[in-house]
Write a protein that holds these residues in place. Sequence first.
Motif, PDB file in Angstrom:
ATOM      1  N   THR A 290       0.714  -1.263  -0.087  1.00  0.00           N
ATOM      2  CA  THR A 290       0.233  -0.114  -0.058  1.00  0.00           C
ATOM      3  C   THR A 290       0.926   1.392  -0.103  1.00  0.00           C
ATOM      4  O   THR A 290       1.863   1.085   0.234  1.00  0.00           O
ATOM      5  CB  THR A 290      -1.048  -0.100   1.477  1.00  0.00           C
TER       6      THR A 290
ATOM      7  N   ASP B 102      -1.394  -2.357  -5.669  1.00  0.00           N
ATOM      8  CA  ASP B 102      -2.148  -1.812  -4.335  1.00  0.00           C
ATOM      9  C   ASP B 102      -3.122  -2.973  -3.876  1.00  0.00           C
ATOM     10  O   ASP B 102      -3.037  -3.966  -4.157  1.00  0.00           O
ATOM     11  CB  ASP B 102      -2.918  -0.616  -4.557  1.00  0.00           C
ATOM     12  N   ALA B 103      -3.773  -2.500  -2.740  1.00  0.00           N
ATOM     13  CA  ALA B 103      -4.687  -3.376  -2.141  1.00  0.00           C
ATOM     14  C   ALA B 103      -5.628  -4.172  -3.101  1.00  0.00           C
ATOM     15  O   ALA B 103      -6.253  -5.345  -2.607  1.00  0.00           O
ATOM     16  CB  ALA B 103      -5.485  -2.900  -0.918  1.00  0.00           C
TER      17      ALA B 103
END
Length: 681
Positions: A472, A499-500
């Motif tokens: 992140t 990213d997540a």
Amino acid sequence: MPHSESAPTPVGLHKLAFGGDYNPEQWPEEVWHEDVRLMREAGVTMVSVGIFSWALLEPEPGRYDFGWLDRLLDLLHVNGIRADLGTPTVAPPAWFYRAHPEALPLSRDGVRYAFGSRGAICHSSAPYRAAAANITEQLARRYASHPALAMWHVHNEYGVPISACYCDNCAVHFRHWLTGRHGSVDAVNEAWGTAFWGQRYNTLDEIDPPRTTPTVGNPAQQLDYARFADATLRENFTAERDILHRLAPGIPVTTNFMTALSQCESIDYWAWGREVDLVTNDHYLITDGRRTHVNLAMAADLTRSVAGGAPWLLLEHSTSGVNWQPRNPAKRPGEMARNSLSHVARGSEGAMFFQWRQSRRGAEKFHSAMVPHAGTDSRVWREVSALGADLGLLDGIRGTRTVADAAMLWDWQSWWAQSLEWRPSEDHDARERADTYYASLYDQHLTVDFAHPEADLSAYPLVVVPALYLATEETGRNLRRYVENGGTLVVSYFSGIVDADDAVHPGPYPGVLRDVLGLTVEEFSPLGEGETVRLTTPEGAPEGPDLTGDVWTDVVIPRGAETVWSYADGIPAGRPAVTRHQLGKGTAWYVSTRLSGPHLDTVLDRARADAGIAARTGLAHDVEVVRRAGESGTYLFAINHSGADTEVALDAPGTELLTGKPAADRLAVPAGAVRVVRLDG
């Protein structure tokens, strides 16, 4: 009462825990008295009971039989043995599945699993949840004040053998979970990138679990489903935990983890560690050619880290061979004691086993036990009794904490994301990188904590990142702060990429790690099967040995980082392979290929020097030295896994607790032996 700085200990247990899973229902009741006599002889202090007993405790819906368990707990109490009492919700009875066949889980391919094993549960099933809550409440009301009760053991090894069900009930539950995570169908479409391949949804009701598709399914959907499955298991654990807290206040509640990276991939133990009162773990040696004692140390360090550094408990391991691997060798003489005391050195408050008496029937009848089929005239029994005596000499370590030298970042959700299909190379394996980096640190005699990527790292002079594909923006900021404030960071390739939601971070690779590493990666260039590359020190740089990499290369563009080794061949020939970036008060290293053995050792040795950690050259290979410290003092564990006698230098005199002899200057540790010194001062 989730675990905190001082995790709760089993009630009434004033010694290290020693014992195992006890399944007396497999034996005539007259055997119980013989069992308890032998337990006292071996120094057993606690046993786990009732874990698979639902069918006996509730033989028909709403009809209960607690008489046998009453007699068992009374017998244990009279003999001074504490009970870790299970809620038997891992194995619902046959009558339950006859009434609720839909509670059996559905595979991704649409196959309904059958009754006849264990853990065959759809955790979204409302009837299962109600039945599990009921039997848990019945047990809590009956035994909350029983004098033998030390702690509660909910379920068993969540996620084993399966963690996810793909049925229609799970589909409804998943849609509800998506609402909580994303808020709306538009947000789901954005997070999953459904514009690709025309996968856009108009309503959440159109979304199903990621069942088998003709080709690769949506990776972000699969990642969210892994999160959902883990969260669903955790919902069921916390439901039982809350019943036990309400009806039996003050009694710690746990469930047995399996943190060894190869044994339970589907559980995010960072999240679970916050929910149990006391972290416990099961560990079994993986006999696939790896150095088993290194994997054991790694699992113990990871478990301690999930516990926030607090003491934890090894709830299961084996006295000798197991029965579920392709080949199941017996443990060598002395190996069981080394395994047990390695866990204790790394934070466990005891050593327990599966199981007490070896089963005559069932799937695990060839799994070793404290009382083997050979009986008490056996090597295993003699070693069990000797271990019980040794643990009885170590009560002073209770409550102390293991002292770590460095940290390694690990994130289960990143592992899930990286393990999905269509990545740049199937030869890159996050677990393999973690194992290899850990082994290198182990061989430098460093004790390692594991940390979540967003955790405070300020206590560690050295932090290693072996594989962090999903990172992140907060992770990027955290690592930059760490280095700027004086830390030394080592990052391996294919980290910081998405990213997540498994979306590639904007801009060049490695995404959120570009700034801290002082470079960009223009292109990945994975290697062919069996292909290698040579790394050399660039002209004008301090000379170092040539290194050999395989599996992966990057086309690296320095943006402030200096080149320490360059590629001598391959597509990125002449470009940086290993870099070093000075940022603020600290240093960040980047390793853009797969290094192993002495080649990785060379790089980590230089990073260790940057971190100001002194080389521990006086210790022999496969001799681990670990410290625990606290109010009762400092304890040094020296464990010799090698076949040669050795010595360990002591920085203070003390007493060797297993022999009672004084220790000063040099501690003799015979081949295969363990020594524990309480240091003076």
